[in-house]
Design a protein around this motif. Structure first.
Motif, PDB file in Angstrom:
ATOM      1  N   LEU A  94       0.946  -1.338  -0.326  1.00 50.11           N
ATOM      2  CA  LEU A  94       0.059  -0.184   0.165  1.00 50.11           C
ATOM      3  C   LEU A  94       0.880   1.147   0.375  1.00 50.11           C
ATOM      4  O   LEU A  94       0.163   2.318  -0.850  1.00 50.11           O
ATOM      5  N   ALA A  95       1.662   1.255   0.629  1.00 47.25           N
ATOM      6  CA  ALA A  95       2.935   2.138   0.885  1.00 47.25           C
ATOM      7  C   ALA A  95       3.708   3.020  -0.322  1.00 47.25           C
ATOM      8  O   ALA A  95       3.593   4.139  -1.189  1.00 47.25           O
TER       9      ALA A  95
ATOM     10  N   SER B 116       2.503   2.005  -3.438  1.00 49.51           N
ATOM     11  CA  SER B 116       1.783   1.813  -4.213  1.00 49.51           C
ATOM     12  C   SER B 116       1.005   3.723  -4.564  1.00 49.51           C
ATOM     13  O   SER B 116       0.881   4.159  -5.390  1.00 49.51           O
ATOM     14  N   MET B 117       0.886   4.435  -2.646  1.00 49.88           N
ATOM     15  CA  MET B 117       0.456   5.414  -2.817  1.00 49.88           C
ATOM     16  C   MET B 117       2.220   6.628  -2.685  1.00 49.88           C
ATOM     17  O   MET B 117       1.348   7.266  -3.735  1.00 49.88           O
ATOM     18  N   LEU B 118       3.257   5.841  -3.008  1.00 46.02           N
ATOM     19  CA  LEU B 118       4.130   6.824  -3.530  1.00 46.02           C
ATOM     20  C   LEU B 118       4.061   6.540  -4.847  1.00 46.02           C
ATOM     21  O   LEU B 118       4.874   7.560  -5.583  1.00 46.02           O
TER      22      LEU B 118
ATOM     23  N   ILE C 275       1.530   6.793  -7.212  1.00 43.37           N
ATOM     24  CA  ILE C 275       0.299   7.577  -7.361  1.00 43.37           C
ATOM     25  C   ILE C 275       0.819   8.714  -7.127  1.00 43.37           C
ATOM     26  O   ILE C 275       1.092   9.807  -8.509  1.00 43.37           O
ATOM     27  N   THR C 276       1.944   8.898  -6.060  1.00 41.88           N
ATOM     28  CA  THR C 276       1.924  10.538  -6.041  1.00 41.88           C
ATOM     29  C   THR C 276       2.833  10.923  -7.160  1.00 41.88           C
ATOM     30  O   THR C 276       3.148  12.166  -7.939  1.00 41.88           O
ATOM     31  N   GLU C 277       4.467   9.951  -7.632  1.00 38.97           N
ATOM     32  CA  GLU C 277       5.625  10.729  -8.408  1.00 38.97           C
ATOM     33  C   GLU C 277       4.425  10.284  -9.539  1.00 38.97           C
ATOM     34  O   GLU C 277       5.092  11.751 -10.613  1.00 38.97           O
TER      35      GLU C 277
END
Length: 56
Positions: free
Chosen positions: A16-17, A19-21, A23-25
């Motif tokens: 999860l962490a 994938s969030m990273l 997405i932000t990139e």
């Protein structure tokens, strides 16, 4: 197979962490791309106007 030592929650949190990273990139890259496209458009307009003055 689910391991009995309880590593599945840790792996889930890490995925999860990550994938969030990711997405932000992707959003940052899209923002930079939009900015560069705007600059290229401005430069193209200036080049076109200079070519018009040179021909005229």
């Amino acid at each position: 197979m689910i391991s009995s030592n309880g590593s599945l929650p840790i792996i889930s949190i890490l995925v999860l962490a990550f994938s969030m990273l990711l997405i932000t990139e992707v959003f940052k890259l899209k923002k930079i791309q939009r900015r560069l496209v705007k600059k290229v458009d401005i430069m193209q307009k200036k080049i076109d106007s200079l070519e018009g003055k040179k021909e005229g």
